[in-house]
Design an enzyme around this catalytic site. Sequence first.
Site, PDB file in Angstrom:
ATOM      1  N   ARG A 141      21.778  -7.987 -10.617  1.00  0.00           N
ATOM      2  CA  ARG A 141      22.327  -7.201 -11.713  1.00  0.00           C
ATOM      3  C   ARG A 141      23.763  -7.639 -11.957  1.00  0.00           C
ATOM      4  NH1 ARG A 141      21.977  -1.415 -13.339  1.00  0.00           N
ATOM      5  NH2 ARG A 141      21.095  -0.726 -11.392  1.00  0.00           N
ATOM      6  N   THR A 198      27.961  -6.415 -17.021  1.00  0.00           N
ATOM      7  CA  THR A 198      27.094  -5.924 -18.106  1.00  0.00           C
ATOM      8  C   THR A 198      26.034  -4.942 -17.606  1.00  0.00           C
ATOM      9  OG1 THR A 198      25.489  -7.688 -17.783  1.00  0.00           O
ATOM     10  CG2 THR A 198      27.317  -8.156 -19.291  1.00  0.00           C
ATOM     11  N   ASP A 203      20.868  -0.062   1.735  1.00  0.00           N
ATOM     12  CA  ASP A 203      20.500  -1.303   1.058  1.00  0.00           C
ATOM     13  C   ASP A 203      19.439  -2.022   1.891  1.00  0.00           C
ATOM     14  OD1 ASP A 203      22.075  -3.541  -1.026  1.00  0.00           O
ATOM     15  OD2 ASP A 203      20.589  -4.231   0.432  1.00  0.00           O
ATOM     16  N   ASP A 208      20.320  -5.662   2.961  1.00  0.00           N
ATOM     17  CA  ASP A 208      21.334  -5.706   4.026  1.00  0.00           C
ATOM     18  C   ASP A 208      20.733  -5.306   5.372  1.00  0.00           C
ATOM     19  OD1 ASP A 208      23.348  -6.568   2.386  1.00  0.00           O
ATOM     20  OD2 ASP A 208      24.186  -4.577   2.030  1.00  0.00           O
TER      21      ASP A 208
END
Length: 210
Positions: free
Chosen positions: A105, A109, A201, A204
């Site tokens: 991502r 934006t 996450d 991670d």
Amino acid sequence: MFDQLTVVNHPLIQHKLGIMRDDQTGPKEFRELLKEITLLLTYEATRHIPTYDKEIKTPLVKMVGQCIEDKKVTVVPILRAGLGMVEGVLSLMPNASVGYIGIYRDPDTIQPVEYYSKLPSVDENTQLFVLDPMLATGVSSSWALKVVKKAGAKQISLMCLIAAPEGVRFIEKNHPDVKIFTAALDERLNDHAYIIPGLGDAGDRLYRTK
Ligand code: URA
């Protein structure tokens, strides 16, 4: 509440997911548990796939057995956390093909950017499973679903570990033809698009990058 969603609510899955959520669980156990839960999810997510008859001979008599065409199965993990689910599927369907889609991502934006895509040939008879452990906003998964549809897939399921209602809503709106399987439907997203309560996450925790 969601038409396309199956929450695979089984004591074994919930037990293993609880250990994965625990912030004291290290990467080795986390990886093993993700593989095991994916295997259990696969059992449910393949309930609808077709079988064909095959004549076999037991030591006693001839009979007609049932086979799946696992050569017509393709799994597509979204890099990188989706990689942690691949072995779980392949342990049940070792002849499945594997494709990869990398999406991140853009922090400015907030739009998805596809940085890698490599798919085996797929068609309308392919049973295709997109793998994404954390269905958060649904933006990356939706992008991946568009990619596999463009490649020709028509029978598509999205397999996740934990889904947020926001993500499920997004997929149902943009892909009303896709089945979604998850081990848990959590409460919500926080302001950083992390699933609450979630497990942090997933990438991670799989690869110890934080
Ligand atoms: N991706 C993750 O790995 N975790 C979340 O909670 C949301 C997205």
